[in-house]
Design an enzyme around this catalytic site. Structure first.
Site, PDB file in Angstrom:
ATOM      1  N   CYS A   2       0.846  -1.185   0.000  1.00  0.00           N
ATOM      2  CA  CYS A   2       0.000   0.000   0.000  1.00  0.00           C
ATOM      3  C   CYS A   2       0.885   1.240   0.000  1.00  0.00           C
ATOM      4  O   CYS A   2       1.957   1.250   0.604  1.00  0.00           O
ATOM      5  CB  CYS A   2      -0.951   0.076   1.179  1.00  0.00           C
ATOM      6  SG  CYS A   2      -2.046  -1.313   1.326  1.00  0.00           S
ATOM      7  N   ARG A  27       3.816  -0.446  -4.856  1.00  0.00           N
ATOM      8  CA  ARG A  27       3.559  -0.928  -3.494  1.00  0.00           C
ATOM      9  C   ARG A  27       2.237  -1.686  -3.381  1.00  0.00           C
ATOM     10  O   ARG A  27       1.912  -2.233  -2.320  1.00  0.00           O
ATOM     11  CB  ARG A  27       3.548   0.240  -2.517  1.00  0.00           C
ATOM     12  CG  ARG A  27       4.829   1.018  -2.486  1.00  0.00           C
ATOM     13  CD  ARG A  27       4.727   2.158  -1.517  1.00  0.00           C
ATOM     14  NE  ARG A  27       4.653   1.681  -0.159  1.00  0.00           N
ATOM     15  CZ  ARG A  27       5.689   1.417   0.618  1.00  0.00           C
ATOM     16  NH1 ARG A  27       6.901   1.615   0.159  1.00  0.00           N
ATOM     17  NH2 ARG A  27       5.544   0.972   1.833  1.00  0.00           N
ATOM     18  N   TRP A  73      -2.820  -2.837  -1.590  1.00  0.00           N
ATOM     19  CA  TRP A  73      -2.559  -4.261  -1.760  1.00  0.00           C
ATOM     20  C   TRP A  73      -3.372  -4.927  -0.650  1.00  0.00           C
ATOM     21  O   TRP A  73      -3.055  -4.806   0.531  1.00  0.00           O
ATOM     22  CB  TRP A  73      -1.079  -4.562  -1.598  1.00  0.00           C
ATOM     23  CG  TRP A  73      -0.719  -5.987  -1.913  1.00  0.00           C
ATOM     24  CD1 TRP A  73      -0.426  -6.515  -3.131  1.00  0.00           C
ATOM     25  CD2 TRP A  73      -0.595  -7.062  -0.986  1.00  0.00           C
ATOM     26  NE1 TRP A  73      -0.142  -7.853  -3.012  1.00  0.00           N
ATOM     27  CE2 TRP A  73      -0.239  -8.224  -1.707  1.00  0.00           C
ATOM     28  CE3 TRP A  73      -0.767  -7.183   0.395  1.00  0.00           C
ATOM     29  CZ2 TRP A  73      -0.042  -9.468  -1.104  1.00  0.00           C
ATOM     30  CZ3 TRP A  73      -0.576  -8.421   0.995  1.00  0.00           C
ATOM     31  CH2 TRP A  73      -0.214  -9.544   0.237  1.00  0.00           C
ATOM     32  N   ASN A  99      -1.706   2.237   5.677  1.00  0.00           N
ATOM     33  CA  ASN A  99      -0.869   1.161   5.148  1.00  0.00           C
ATOM     34  C   ASN A  99      -0.420   0.330   6.335  1.00  0.00           C
ATOM     35  O   ASN A  99       0.111   0.886   7.299  1.00  0.00           O
ATOM     36  CB  ASN A  99       0.334   1.787   4.427  1.00  0.00           C
ATOM     37  CG  ASN A  99       1.462   0.811   4.197  1.00  0.00           C
ATOM     38  OD1 ASN A  99       1.243  -0.392   4.082  1.00  0.00           O
ATOM     39  ND2 ASN A  99       2.682   1.300   4.127  1.00  0.00           N
ATOM     40  N   GLY A 100      -0.648  -0.966   6.303  1.00  0.00           N
ATOM     41  CA  GLY A 100      -0.231  -1.829   7.403  1.00  0.00           C
ATOM     42  C   GLY A 100      -1.350  -2.789   7.779  1.00  0.00           C
ATOM     43  O   GLY A 100      -2.323  -2.947   7.025  1.00  0.00           O
ATOM     44  N   GLU A 477      16.147 -18.948  -8.228  1.00  0.00           N
ATOM     45  CA  GLU A 477      15.825 -17.568  -8.583  1.00  0.00           C
ATOM     46  C   GLU A 477      15.182 -17.511  -9.980  1.00  0.00           C
ATOM     47  O   GLU A 477      14.228 -16.760 -10.200  1.00  0.00           O
ATOM     48  CB  GLU A 477      17.092 -16.702  -8.504  1.00  0.00           C
ATOM     49  CG  GLU A 477      16.945 -15.274  -8.969  1.00  0.00           C
ATOM     50  CD  GLU A 477      15.878 -14.459  -8.249  1.00  0.00           C
ATOM     51  OE1 GLU A 477      15.339 -14.914  -7.225  1.00  0.00           O
ATOM     52  OE2 GLU A 477      15.547 -13.367  -8.734  1.00  0.00           O
ATOM     53  N   LYS A 481      11.491 -15.985 -10.803  1.00  0.00           N
ATOM     54  CA  LYS A 481      11.280 -14.940 -11.821  1.00  0.00           C
ATOM     55  C   LYS A 481      10.183 -15.374 -12.778  1.00  0.00           C
ATOM     56  O   LYS A 481       9.266 -14.632 -13.068  1.00  0.00           O
ATOM     57  CB  LYS A 481      12.567 -14.736 -12.605  1.00  0.00           C
ATOM     58  CG  LYS A 481      13.449 -13.583 -12.560  1.00  0.00           C
ATOM     59  CD  LYS A 481      13.363 -12.419 -11.714  1.00  0.00           C
ATOM     60  CE  LYS A 481      12.648 -12.447 -10.429  1.00  0.00           C
ATOM     61  NZ  LYS A 481      13.343 -11.985  -9.263  1.00  0.00           N
ATOM     62  N   GLU A 484       6.592 -15.672 -11.128  1.00  0.00           N
ATOM     63  CA  GLU A 484       5.930 -14.459 -10.639  1.00  0.00           C
ATOM     64  C   GLU A 484       5.453 -13.539 -11.756  1.00  0.00           C
ATOM     65  O   GLU A 484       4.479 -12.826 -11.580  1.00  0.00           O
ATOM     66  CB  GLU A 484       6.813 -13.694  -9.648  1.00  0.00           C
ATOM     67  CG  GLU A 484       8.014 -12.993 -10.236  1.00  0.00           C
ATOM     68  CD  GLU A 484       8.784 -12.173  -9.190  1.00  0.00           C
ATOM     69  OE1 GLU A 484      10.015 -12.152  -9.266  1.00  0.00           O
ATOM     70  OE2 GLU A 484       8.160 -11.557  -8.326  1.00  0.00           O
ATOM     71  N   HIS A 500      14.221 -38.364  -6.676  1.00  0.00           N
ATOM     72  CA  HIS A 500      13.618 -38.750  -5.395  1.00  0.00           C
ATOM     73  C   HIS A 500      12.143 -38.366  -5.321  1.00  0.00           C
ATOM     74  O   HIS A 500      11.578 -38.295  -4.238  1.00  0.00           O
ATOM     75  CB  HIS A 500      14.412 -38.120  -4.242  1.00  0.00           C
ATOM     76  CG  HIS A 500      15.825 -38.606  -4.187  1.00  0.00           C
ATOM     77  ND1 HIS A 500      16.150 -39.905  -3.821  1.00  0.00           N
ATOM     78  CD2 HIS A 500      17.003 -38.010  -4.522  1.00  0.00           C
ATOM     79  CE1 HIS A 500      17.466 -40.066  -3.892  1.00  0.00           C
ATOM     80  NE2 HIS A 500      18.009 -38.939  -4.324  1.00  0.00           N
ATOM     81  N   LYS A 595       5.725  -4.653  -4.604  1.00  0.00           N
ATOM     82  CA  LYS A 595       7.179  -4.575  -4.556  1.00  0.00           C
ATOM     83  C   LYS A 595       7.709  -4.634  -3.130  1.00  0.00           C
ATOM     84  O   LYS A 595       8.695  -5.297  -2.844  1.00  0.00           O
ATOM     85  CB  LYS A 595       7.609  -3.262  -5.222  1.00  0.00           C
ATOM     86  CG  LYS A 595       9.105  -3.060  -5.278  1.00  0.00           C
ATOM     87  CD  LYS A 595       9.710  -3.969  -6.301  1.00  0.00           C
ATOM     88  CE  LYS A 595      11.216  -3.808  -6.405  1.00  0.00           C
ATOM     89  NZ  LYS A 595      11.795  -4.982  -7.075  1.00  0.00           N
TER      90      LYS A 595
HETATM   91  O1  M6R Z   1      12.746  -5.884  -0.495  1.00  0.00           O
HETATM   92  P1  M6R Z   1      13.146  -7.298  -0.209  1.00  0.00           P
HETATM   93  O2  M6R Z   1      14.349  -7.726  -0.916  1.00  0.00           O
HETATM   94  O3  M6R Z   1      13.257  -7.572   1.275  1.00  0.00           O
HETATM   95  O4  M6R Z   1      11.922  -8.154  -0.723  1.00  0.00           O
HETATM   96  C1  M6R Z   1      11.860  -9.537  -0.503  1.00  0.00           C
HETATM   97  C2  M6R Z   1      10.963 -10.203  -1.529  1.00  0.00           C
HETATM   98  O5  M6R Z   1       9.652  -9.759  -1.376  1.00  0.00           O
HETATM   99  C3  M6R Z   1      11.426  -9.888  -2.952  1.00  0.00           C
HETATM  100  O6  M6R Z   1      12.764 -10.251  -3.109  1.00  0.00           O
HETATM  101  C4  M6R Z   1      10.579 -10.634  -3.976  1.00  0.00           C
HETATM  102  O7  M6R Z   1      10.741 -11.998  -3.851  1.00  0.00           O
HETATM  103  C5  M6R Z   1      10.972 -10.165  -5.370  1.00  0.00           C
HETATM  104  N1  M6R Z   1      10.285  -8.948  -5.694  1.00  0.00           N
HETATM  105  C6  M6R Z   1      10.720 -11.176  -6.404  1.00  0.00           C
HETATM  106  O8  M6R Z   1      11.208 -10.765  -7.629  1.00  0.00           O
END
Ligand code: M6R
Length: 600
Positions: A2, A27, A73, A99-100, A477, A481, A484, A500, A595
């Site tokens: 948010c 956000r 969000w 926000n929160g 990773e 990517k 998501e 396994h 984000k």
């Molecule tokens: O801001 P941060 O690195 O602490 O965020 C952690 C995760 O939310 C963040 O790395 C998330 O997995 C990525 N946006 C994915 O691409």
């Protein structure tokens, strides 16, 4: 999660709020709203969807020099118009954005608001209803605001308008980020300085549990007990061009392309006048004194932590454990005598990581945050900070922050190794320079990644990433990517682990992206590829010069083996990007995500 904005001044607030919200859309982007003080009262516009959807319903002729806004969000209640912020109390005197997460909202509703009808399903509405109730019972707005804040448990950043107090925005925060921006004849409120760079670069940092009264002529910061606090503003050093897309179709592509420049910036930032890699002596002392390091992080930053462990153990000889932050605080392992906690976080705001920081500080342990955002919560609250110098990362999918994290972790490990008298046998600055060039070569070969995305991923519903040793971590990773941003079900596995259980999922044509950049296990991973191919998989092998075999889909330029993750991840970022494009996905703002994850 948010984003909040506010404006109080002499100009019409609508456009400033909307522009600010556009900058905060990273956000959260499921619904949005603004409230504008408009002559006799407060006019609220809110809509499900993006800021563009909100913009479409905001009436041009509503004029007001004070306003607040929010991009959401959803945590409590579906993302719809009713649950969108701002929220108002019953008689619409008070209007609030939040926000929160208010953890005790049920209790507050039961104990104080049982007779007050609620319009939304949010935890937020109880805040504004409670303020309204306290004022009806005879308190001033400031008293009601302060009393309400004292009752809230959880995280919040709040901006409140009172229809009867024209010239004020009431502001407070706890755990969630919030800044006040200072201007000539106006002041603003924002979750992130980026939102208000359009009007000012001077900001006041707010601390938890303060009450801040924002007027156009000035800002007053008070303790909950009403004592005044004096605080100096800081200048936000962000270039507007860093936060614009420019000619790029997506922030993600721009940020992938920035990686070679980020590498060079990091090398410079961590070199002294003799070109020697350095970190602050206090950080070096903390590493030297530690008998064990715990890396705490989430998502992509967690994946960087897995590689960071390799660096710190293999280069500096310190034992390291890596933990997912959302688990660690609630399931702490036995700690050694002198642990050091390293928090890795692009945003520096991740609530899951912060809850661990709070707990380990209570236990008296030392902490270091590695973050991209100077002044972020995790940076302010840890004992030490190392910055990533990656520039603002706007796309939800993290790319340049990940490679920056790896580069900074390698520097931290190399400098510590040197201090411990360990000879690495290579020059890290030189090797990182080679890495920057190798990343550039991947970026220049985008068509190949586009081709791989279309050949392997255009129709599939799932995809596996396999690798061994560090390639396994890069595969994790790569899978994150891809899933998501393209919504293809993707998982990363250690190559030897498939047999396994997971190999049961391999069908005719299942794409398996295999990384082969580690010499000691090159034959092993190739054996694993044969196993899946024998069961019908469609393997795509990404190898490194010197280890390649005929038929590999992509051969990366040779870099130092420890640094290969910095290069190997780039094609995976690009392949994911093109796979998402082919599927018409919203690359920069994938569904259900945000984000900066500021709720636990
Ligand atoms: O801001 P941060 O690195 O602490 O965020 C952690 C995760 O939310 C963040 O790395 C998330 O997995 C990525 N946006 C994915 O691409």
């Amino acid at each position: 999660m948010c984003g909040i904005v506010g404006y109080i001044g002499e100009n019409d607030s609508k456009e400033i709020l909307l522009k600010g919200l556009e900058k905060l859309e990273y956000r959260g982007y499921d619904s949005a709203g603004i409230a504008v003080r408009n002559g006799s009262g407060i006019t609220v516009f809110k809509e499900k969807g993006r800021i563009a959807d909100l913009r479409a319903i905001v009436e041009e002729d509503v004029f007001g020099t004070t306003g607040i806004g929010h991009t959401r969000w959803a945590t409590h209640g579906k993302p719809n118009r009713v649950n969108a912020h701002p929220h108002q109390n019953g008689n619409e005197r008070f209007t609030l954005v939040h926000n929160g997460v208010i953890e005790n909202y049920h209790h507050i509703q039961r104990d104080y608001l049982a007779d007050v009808p609620m319009e939304s399903d949010t935890d937020t509405e109880i805040i504004v209803q409670l303020i309204g109730k306290f004022v009806e019972e005879g308190m001033t707005t400031e008293e009601a605001f302060s009393k309400t804040l004292g009752l809230l448990k959880g995280s919040y950043a709040i901006a409140l308008l009172d229809a009867e107090e024209e010239e004020t925005i009431f502001v407070a925060k706890n755990k969630s980020p919030l800044l006040v921006g200072l201007g000539e004849g106006f002041n603003v409120v924002a979750s992130d300085a980026m939102a208000m760079l359009q009007v000012t670069d001077k900001f006041l940092e707010l601390m938890d549990k303060e009450i801040v009264i924002v007027r156009k002529e000035g800002v007053e910061i008070l303790t909950l007990e009403g004592e005044s606090i004096n605080r100096q503003p800081f200048t936000a050093e962000i270039d507007m061009s860093d936060i614009e897309k420019g000619t790029y179709p997506h922030y993600m592509l721009k940020e992938i392309d920035e990686q070679p420049a980020v590498m060079r910036k990091i090398i410079q930032a961590y070199q002294d006048e003799n070109d020697k890699l350095v970190i602050q002596p206090e950080i070096l002392d903390a590493l030297q004194e530690a008998d064990r390091i715990h890396i705490i992080a989430a998502g992509t930053s967690y994946h960087a932590g897995l590689i960071g462990k390799e660096y710190l153990e293999k280069m500096a000889g310190i034992p390291v454990e890596v933990h997912v932050s959302s688990e660690f605080g609630y399931n702490m392992p036995l700690l050694s005598e002198k642990p050091l906690f390293i928090f890795i976080s692009q945003s520096g705001e991740t609530a899951d990581s912060r809850q661990v920081l709070v707990k380990i500080k209570e236990l008296g342990h030392t902490s270091l945050t590695i973050t991209n955002v100077a002044g972020s919560t995790l940076s302010r609250e840890a004992d030490h900070t190392l910055l990533l110098y990656a520039g603002p990362e706007i796309a939800v999918a993290s790319t340049k922050a990940y490679t920056a994290q790896l580069a900074v972790l390698s520097i931290l490990a190399a400098v510590t190794a040197e201090a411990r008298g360990i000879d690495l046998g290579f020059n890290l600055v030189q090797e990182l320079g080679i890495v920057a060039n190798a990343i550039q070569a991947q970026i220049d070969a985008k068509e190949e990644m586009e081709q791989i995305a279309s050949e392997f991923l255009s129709t599939t519903r799932n995809c596996f990433f396999i690798g061994r040793v560090m390639d396994y971590f890069v595969g994790l990773e790569g899978a994150l990517k891809l899933k998501e941003i393209s919504y293809i079900q993707a998982e990363g596995f250690a190559g030897g682990e498939l047999k396994h259980g997971t190999i049961a999922l391999i069908e005719e044509g299942t794409p398996v992206i295999a990384l082969a950049t580690q010499e000691a296990v090159n034959l092993n991973i190739r054996g694993n590829v044969k196993e899946v191919a024998a069961r019908g998989a469609n393997p795509c092998i990404i190898s490194m010069e010197g280890l390649q075999e005929a038929g590999d889909s992509l051969v990366l330029p040779k870099v130092h083996e420890l640094l290969s993750p910095l290069v190997a991840v780039v094609p995976l970022q690009l392949i994911s990007y093109f796979a998402a494009l082919h599927r018409d996905c919203d690359v920069d703002k994938p569904r259900n995500l945000a984000k900066s994850v500021t709720v636990e």
